[in-house]
Design an enzyme around this catalytic site. Structure first.
Site, short mmCIF file in Angstrom:
data_model
loop_
_atom_site.label_atom_id
_atom_site.label_comp_id
_atom_site.label_asym_id
_atom_site.label_seq_id
_atom_site.Cartn_x
_atom_site.Cartn_y
_atom_site.Cartn_z
CG HIS A 109 -4.42 -4.02 7.30
ND1 HIS A 109 -3.64 -4.06 6.16
CD2 HIS A 109 -3.56 -4.19 8.34
CE1 HIS A 109 -2.37 -4.25 6.51
NE2 HIS A 109 -2.30 -4.34 7.81
CG LEU A 203 0.97 -9.75 -12.00
CD1 LEU A 203 0.13 -10.86 -12.60
CD2 LEU A 203 0.15 -8.44 -11.96
P1 OAD Z 1 0.07 -3.68 -2.60
O1 OAD Z 1 -0.64 -2.77 -3.54
O2 OAD Z 1 1.21 -3.13 -1.83
O3 OAD Z 1 0.60 -4.96 -3.38
C1 OAD Z 1 -0.20 -5.68 -4.25
C2 OAD Z 1 0.58 -6.88 -4.73
O4 OAD Z 1 -0.28 -7.64 -5.54
C3 OAD Z 1 1.81 -6.54 -5.58
O5 OAD Z 1 2.92 -7.28 -5.09
C4 OAD Z 1 1.42 -6.99 -6.99
O6 OAD Z 1 2.53 -7.55 -7.71
C5 OAD Z 1 0.40 -8.08 -6.68
N1 OAD Z 1 -0.60 -8.29 -7.74
C6 OAD Z 1 -1.23 -7.36 -8.50
N2 OAD Z 1 -2.13 -7.92 -9.31
C7 OAD Z 1 -2.07 -9.27 -9.07
C8 OAD Z 1 -2.76 -10.40 -9.59
N3 OAD Z 1 -3.68 -10.29 -10.53
N4 OAD Z 1 -2.43 -11.62 -9.11
C9 OAD Z 1 -1.47 -11.76 -8.15
N5 OAD Z 1 -0.80 -10.72 -7.62
C10 OAD Z 1 -1.09 -9.49 -8.07
O7 OAD Z 1 -1.06 -4.29 -1.64
P2 OAD Z 1 -0.88 -5.00 -0.20
O8 OAD Z 1 0.37 -5.77 -0.15
O9 OAD Z 1 -2.15 -5.69 0.07
O10 OAD Z 1 -3.07 -1.14 4.34
O11 OAD Z 1 -0.76 -3.74 0.73
C11 OAD Z 1 -0.65 -3.93 2.12
C12 OAD Z 1 -1.35 -2.81 2.84
O12 OAD Z 1 -0.86 -1.54 2.37
C13 OAD Z 1 -2.84 -2.73 2.59
O13 OAD Z 1 -3.59 -3.60 3.40
C14 OAD Z 1 -3.15 -1.31 2.91
C15 OAD Z 1 -1.97 -0.64 2.23
O14 OAD Z 1 -1.58 0.59 2.75
C16 OAD Z 1 -3.93 -0.32 4.96
O15 OAD Z 1 -4.77 0.33 4.36
C17 OAD Z 1 -3.77 -0.27 6.44
#
Ligand code: OAD
Length: 234
Positions: A109, A203
């Protein structure tokens, strides 16, 4: 036990949460404070460039006060030690994987520390503020730099290379991602179709957990070093 040679690792915002960077979804997520379509689309950049540039300037500034955590460091250790193929595909636009020492990785991304000139199409390393409308170091144009971030509706980077790695994978691991955004959310199915074992470290369980052979719940800073230890001891 099947022999593991080729590993693909997908990471999302959750792996950087314990370093102090906000995730996108969930109660304290960035997309709770901002509407994604007001920030993360080419239309938003055209409509209100100051809002979009300021959003990414704030994210870029935040990198100065955070450090890689044990999860980033464990993946870098695995990268350095693993004799087979390994690819870390991160959806994150921070630089914490590379600061931890990871080498075999791609930013699907884009990156906060990269600028993309819409006049000359050049990419340059960028650490400043785009609100100041800096000059493109390649062509000298002013006001043409945009964050090198893949907005919704744009093509993620390195897809061919990633899909090829997924078809060769024996093990696919997804870490700290909600699985809400495609194409990354579909990687588990590609890996599974290719015969890989699939593991999710998060998590909490996610809407995509059913696609994985195994889901482990807990903080990445704990789960990832544990899992890397298991892989390296095999
Ligand atoms: P999200 O914010 O959608 O998801 C974050 C995930 O991390 C969730 O499933 C949480 O349960 C998990 N989480 C939080 N804290 C944690 C920890 N300490 N240990 C393990 N897991 C944890 O973020 P992404 O999936 O990365 O795109 O989002 C995908 C894309 O959506 C991003 O790259 C961004 C966003 O819009 C763009 O900007 C193009």
């Amino acid at each position: 036990m099947t022999t593991i040679r080729n590993i693909v690792i997908l990471t999302g915002a959750g792996i950087s949460a314990e370093s102090g960077l906000a995730t996108f979804r969930g109660p304290d997520g960035l997309w709770e404070a901002y509407r994604v379509e007001e920030i993360c689309t080419p239309q938003a950049l055209a409509r209100d460039p100051d809002l979009v540039l300021d959003f990414y300037d704030q994210r870029r500034r935040a990198l100065g006060s955070v450090e890689p955590n044990p999860a980033h460091r464990a993946l870098a250790e695995l990268d350095a030690a693993w004799p087979g193929e390994l690819l870390i595909v991160t959806q994150n636009v921070d630089d914490l994987h590379e600061r931890a020492g990871a080498k075999r990785m791609v930013h699907i991304h884009g990156e906060l520390l990269s600028a993309w000139c819409t006049a000359c199409e050049g990419r340059s390393r960028f650490a400043g503020a785009m609100l100041d409308r800096p000059v493109c170091p390649d062509c000298g144009c002013v006001g043409t730099l945009r964050p090198d971030i893949v907005f919704f509706g744009e093509m993620p980077y390195e897809m061919e290379m990633i899909e090829a790695a997924l078809t060769r994978a024996d093990l696919f691991v997804s870490i700290g991602t909600s699985g809400a955004v495609y194409p990354a959310a579909g990687f588990v199915r590609l890996a599974k179709a290719a015969g890989a074992r699939t593991i999710e470290l998060n998590l909490d369980r996610t809407t995509g957990s059913g696609w994985f052979d195994e889901t482990r719940t807990g903080p990445a800073g704990l789960l990832v070093p544990q899992w890397v230890g298991e892989v390296l001891r095999r």
